[in-house]
Scaffold this motif. Structure first.
Motif, PDB file in Angstrom:
ATOM      1  N   LYS A  37       0.810  -1.078  -0.403  1.00 45.72           N
ATOM      2  CA  LYS A  37       0.175  -0.283   0.375  1.00 45.72           C
ATOM      3  C   LYS A  37       1.195   1.592  -0.427  1.00 45.72           C
ATOM      4  CE  LYS A  37      -3.555  -0.039   2.545  1.00 45.72           C
ATOM      5  NZ  LYS A  37      -4.363  -0.221   3.704  1.00 45.72           N
ATOM      6  N   LYS A  38       2.174   1.441   0.746  1.00 42.81           N
ATOM      7  CA  LYS A  38       3.104   2.491   1.231  1.00 42.81           C
ATOM      8  C   LYS A  38       3.461   2.346  -0.011  1.00 42.81           C
ATOM      9  CE  LYS A  38       5.273   5.504   2.434  1.00 42.81           C
ATOM     10  NZ  LYS A  38       4.926   6.618   3.370  1.00 42.81           N
ATOM     11  N   ALA A  39       3.915   1.787  -1.017  1.00 46.96           N
ATOM     12  CA  ALA A  39       4.793   1.478  -2.184  1.00 46.96           C
ATOM     13  C   ALA A  39       3.914   2.310  -3.901  1.00 46.96           C
ATOM     14  CB  ALA A  39       4.898  -0.315  -2.663  1.00 46.96           C
ATOM     15  N   LYS A  40       2.858   2.511  -3.767  1.00 48.59           N
ATOM     16  CA  LYS A  40       1.938   2.834  -4.689  1.00 48.59           C
ATOM     17  C   LYS A  40       1.628   4.697  -4.093  1.00 48.59           C
ATOM     18  CE  LYS A  40      -2.159  -0.743  -4.758  1.00 48.59           C
ATOM     19  NZ  LYS A  40      -3.564  -1.427  -3.922  1.00 48.59           N
ATOM     20  N   THR A  41       1.725   4.751  -2.975  1.00 48.21           N
ATOM     21  CA  THR A  41       1.926   5.965  -2.949  1.00 48.21           C
ATOM     22  C   THR A  41       3.146   6.397  -3.709  1.00 48.21           C
ATOM     23  OG1 THR A  41       2.541   6.331  -0.898  1.00 48.21           O
ATOM     24  CG2 THR A  41       0.628   6.381  -1.169  1.00 48.21           C
ATOM     25  N   LEU A  42       4.345   5.974  -3.700  1.00 45.33           N
ATOM     26  CA  LEU A  42       6.034   6.589  -4.207  1.00 45.33           C
ATOM     27  C   LEU A  42       6.073   6.134  -5.079  1.00 45.33           C
ATOM     28  CD1 LEU A  42       7.751   4.514  -1.409  1.00 45.33           C
ATOM     29  CD2 LEU A  42       6.945   6.676  -1.156  1.00 45.33           C
ATOM     30  N   ASN A  43       5.071   5.161  -6.888  1.00 47.39           N
ATOM     31  CA  ASN A  43       5.268   4.870  -7.945  1.00 47.39           C
ATOM     32  C   ASN A  43       4.888   5.879  -8.664  1.00 47.39           C
ATOM     33  OD1 ASN A  43       5.423   2.877  -9.749  1.00 47.39           O
ATOM     34  ND2 ASN A  43       3.522   1.807  -9.716  1.00 47.39           N
ATOM     35  N   TYR A  44       5.495   6.883  -8.085  1.00 47.02           N
ATOM     36  CA  TYR A  44       5.236   8.170  -9.165  1.00 47.02           C
ATOM     37  C   TYR A  44       4.671   7.334 -11.039  1.00 47.02           C
ATOM     38  CZ  TYR A  44       6.646  10.263  -4.931  1.00 47.02           C
ATOM     39  OH  TYR A  44       7.091  10.718  -4.236  1.00 47.02           O
ATOM     40  N   LYS A  45       5.736   6.955 -11.724  1.00 44.32           N
ATOM     41  CA  LYS A  45       5.147   6.745 -12.750  1.00 44.32           C
ATOM     42  C   LYS A  45       4.556   5.018 -13.346  1.00 44.32           C
ATOM     43  CE  LYS A  45       9.864   8.272 -13.859  1.00 44.32           C
ATOM     44  NZ  LYS A  45      11.101   8.027 -14.418  1.00 44.32           N
ATOM     45  N   GLY A  46       3.843   4.937 -12.120  1.00 48.35           N
ATOM     46  CA  GLY A  46       2.714   3.511 -12.205  1.00 48.35           C
ATOM     47  C   GLY A  46       3.736   2.596 -12.962  1.00 48.35           C
ATOM     48  N   ASP A  47       5.326   2.275 -13.027  1.00 46.26           N
ATOM     49  CA  ASP A  47       5.787   1.543 -13.796  1.00 46.26           C
ATOM     50  C   ASP A  47       6.354   0.127 -13.047  1.00 46.26           C
ATOM     51  OD1 ASP A  47       7.614   3.079 -13.068  1.00 46.26           O
ATOM     52  OD2 ASP A  47       8.591   3.116 -14.472  1.00 46.26           O
ATOM     53  N   GLN A  48       6.400   0.577 -11.853  1.00 44.02           N
ATOM     54  CA  GLN A  48       7.409   0.016 -10.745  1.00 44.02           C
ATOM     55  C   GLN A  48       6.226  -0.490  -9.850  1.00 44.02           C
ATOM     56  OE1 GLN A  48       9.377   3.458  -9.272  1.00 44.02           O
ATOM     57  NE2 GLN A  48      11.751   1.978  -9.352  1.00 44.02           N
ATOM     58  N   LYS A  49       6.794  -2.169  -9.088  1.00 44.32           N
ATOM     59  CA  LYS A  49       6.365  -3.158  -8.440  1.00 44.32           C
ATOM     60  C   LYS A  49       6.660  -2.840  -6.848  1.00 44.32           C
ATOM     61  CE  LYS A  49       5.653  -6.443 -11.897  1.00 44.32           C
ATOM     62  NZ  LYS A  49       5.718  -8.119 -12.165  1.00 44.32           N
ATOM     63  N   PRO A  50       5.856  -3.217  -6.094  1.00 39.53           N
ATOM     64  CA  PRO A  50       6.540  -2.594  -5.032  1.00 39.53           C
ATOM     65  C   PRO A  50       7.634  -2.872  -4.157  1.00 39.53           C
ATOM     66  CG  PRO A  50       4.042  -3.565  -4.616  1.00 39.53           C
ATOM     67  CD  PRO A  50       4.310  -3.326  -6.015  1.00 39.53           C
ATOM     68  N   MET A  51       8.143  -4.575  -4.819  1.00 38.64           N
ATOM     69  CA  MET A  51       9.468  -5.507  -4.847  1.00 38.64           C
ATOM     70  C   MET A  51      11.236  -4.283  -5.432  1.00 38.64           C
ATOM     71  SD  MET A  51       9.387  -8.920  -7.463  1.00 38.64           S
ATOM     72  CE  MET A  51       7.928  -9.094  -6.505  1.00 38.64           C
ATOM     73  N   ASP A  52       9.885  -3.831  -6.811  1.00 39.85           N
ATOM     74  CA  ASP A  52      11.373  -3.144  -6.566  1.00 39.85           C
ATOM     75  C   ASP A  52      11.037  -1.511  -6.159  1.00 39.85           C
ATOM     76  OD1 ASP A  52      10.921  -4.566  -9.515  1.00 39.85           O
ATOM     77  OD2 ASP A  52       9.175  -3.416 -10.309  1.00 39.85           O
ATOM     78  N   LEU A  53      11.151  -1.215  -5.245  1.00 36.71           N
ATOM     79  CA  LEU A  53      11.124  -0.764  -4.497  1.00 36.71           C
ATOM     80  C   LEU A  53      11.142  -0.189  -3.060  1.00 36.71           C
ATOM     81  CD1 LEU A  53       7.275   2.144  -5.490  1.00 36.71           C
ATOM     82  CD2 LEU A  53      10.046   2.176  -5.947  1.00 36.71           C
ATOM     83  N   PHE A  54      11.364  -1.842  -2.957  1.00 33.14           N
ATOM     84  CA  PHE A  54      11.893  -1.841  -1.625  1.00 33.14           C
ATOM     85  C   PHE A  54      12.960  -1.646  -0.979  1.00 33.14           C
ATOM     86  CE2 PHE A  54      14.207  -4.860   1.033  1.00 33.14           C
ATOM     87  CZ  PHE A  54      13.432  -5.265   1.931  1.00 33.14           C
ATOM     88  N   ASN A  55      13.652  -1.109  -1.750  1.00 34.08           N
ATOM     89  CA  ASN A  55      15.167  -0.733  -1.861  1.00 34.08           C
ATOM     90  C   ASN A  55      14.955   0.903  -1.191  1.00 34.08           C
ATOM     91  OD1 ASN A  55      14.609   0.216  -3.861  1.00 34.08           O
ATOM     92  ND2 ASN A  55      16.470   1.059  -4.461  1.00 34.08           N
ATOM     93  N   ARG A  56      13.753   1.268  -0.857  1.00 28.47           N
ATOM     94  CA  ARG A  56      13.430   2.831  -0.463  1.00 28.47           C
ATOM     95  C   ARG A  56      12.520   2.894   0.781  1.00 28.47           C
ATOM     96  NH1 ARG A  56      10.097   6.739  -4.246  1.00 28.47           N
ATOM     97  NH2 ARG A  56      11.003   8.390  -2.709  1.00 28.47           N
ATOM     98  N   SER A  57      12.297   1.287   1.925  1.00 26.26           N
ATOM     99  CA  SER A  57      12.120   0.716   3.055  1.00 26.26           C
ATOM    100  C   SER A  57      12.626   1.293   3.838  1.00 26.26           C
ATOM    101  CB  SER A  57      11.413  -0.368   2.607  1.00 26.26           C
ATOM    102  OG  SER A  57      12.609  -1.392   2.542  1.00 26.26           O
ATOM    103  N   GLY A  58      13.949   1.450   3.951  1.00 18.68           N
ATOM    104  CA  GLY A  58      14.647   1.601   5.234  1.00 18.68           C
ATOM    105  C   GLY A  58      14.902   3.275   5.345  1.00 18.68           C
ATOM    106  N   ILE A  59      14.296   4.623   4.732  1.00 20.59           N
ATOM    107  CA  ILE A  59      13.863   5.561   4.912  1.00 20.59           C
ATOM    108  C   ILE A  59      13.114   5.702   5.753  1.00 20.59           C
ATOM    109  CG2 ILE A  59      15.328   6.308   2.918  1.00 20.59           C
ATOM    110  CD1 ILE A  59      12.756   6.879   1.475  1.00 20.59           C
ATOM    111  N   TYR A  60      12.001   4.451   5.919  1.00 19.34           N
ATOM    112  CA  TYR A  60      10.568   5.021   6.905  1.00 19.34           C
ATOM    113  C   TYR A  60      10.665   4.192   8.583  1.00 19.34           C
ATOM    114  CZ  TYR A  60       8.943   6.543   1.730  1.00 19.34           C
ATOM    115  OH  TYR A  60       8.587   7.701   1.048  1.00 19.34           O
ATOM    116  N   ALA A  61      10.590   4.460   9.318  1.00 19.60           N
ATOM    117  CA  ALA A  61      10.584   3.921  10.419  1.00 19.60           C
ATOM    118  C   ALA A  61       9.164   2.984  10.597  1.00 19.60           C
ATOM    119  CB  ALA A  61      10.122   5.438  12.071  1.00 19.60           C
TER     120      ALA A  61
END
Length: 243
Positions: A37-61
């Motif tokens: 659900k969080k990844a959907k708000t980060l997927n600005y271009k709409g071409d990335q899956k949640p697993m593709d954005l996983f490397n950004r998860s560390g910046i969220y507490a």
């Protein structure tokens, strides 16, 4: 600028965070679904899956953890800058040790914390992770109910904005334009997660974190019209992992 700070004892800090789990597929199902659900708000271009954005998860507490907190403070009797780190795989122990530093040595109205983008990232991230780990907030981090002028936090990014809320300037860029020597570092922030989960090299991460603390100290000196700390007046406390 900021000459009044000479009346205070400043604690400079920087944190390094990583994803709470080694990979997207290691996340418990409940957490993974919430990350989706969080990844959907980060997927600005709409071409990335949640697993593709996983490397950004560390910046969220909520999805990451702290593996290192480096701090710097000036020993007024000798005007030497001392920098040390708290780092560990055990976030609870790391945060407990850092909390003890604040409780025992930085707990009066004359103490201030300083970080770059600290008000948006470092300070709230530490506070959130302390609560997750069941730790009581030290007074410097417990800002609930306090008026803005009662919060003893200084943010070198906020100072540079001069009220411009849209403007973000990296620490690297500011040290460059203020002609502050760039501390030697063999990694950058985008590599910390990989260095932790794939190389298990906490010491390397701590060394990088300490360099950022030094940069913050030197930057605030420039803001205040003061000389930079010379190498002979900087003491890096020997790195020792918290077991």
């Amino acid at each position: 600028m900021l000459n009044h700070l000479s009346d205070y004892q400043l604690l400079y800090l920087d944190i390094e965070t990583v994803s709470a789990y080694p990979s997207y597929f290691d996340m418990p199902e409940r957490i993974r679904l919430l990350w989706d659900k969080k990844a959907k708000t980060l997927n600005y271009k709409g071409d990335q899956k949640p697993m593709d954005l996983f490397n950004r998860s560390g910046i969220y507490a909520e999805f990451g953890k702290i593996v290192c907190i480096s701090v710097g403070y000036v020993v007024k009797s000798s005007h030497r800058l001392r920098i040390k780190s708290y780092y560990s795989d055990d976030e609870s122990k790391l945060l407990y040790e850092f909390g003890e530093l604040l409780n025992q040595h930085f707990n009066s109205p004359k103490h201030l914390m300083v970080a770059h983008n600290g008000k948006e990232f470092d300070f709230p991230y530490i506070a959130r992770r302390m609560l997750v780990n069941g730790l009581e907030l030290p007074s410097l981090l417990d800002i609930a109910g306090k008026k803005p002028w009662e919060i003893r936090h200084i943010d070198t990014l906020e100072l540079w904005k001069f009220g411009d809320y849209k403007h973000f300037t990296s620490l690297d860029l500011l040290t460059a334009i203020f002609d502050i020597p760039s501390p030697k570092a063999d990694i950058n922030g985008s590599q910390v997660n990989e260095v932790y989960w794939k190389e298990n090299d906490l010491k390397r991460i701590a060394e990088y974190c300490q360099n950022d603390v030094l940069a913050i100290v030197q930057l605030l000196n420039r803001y205040r019209g003061q000389n930079l700390f010379l190498e002979e007046n900087i003491e890096f406390v020997a790195l020792e992992e918290i077991e």
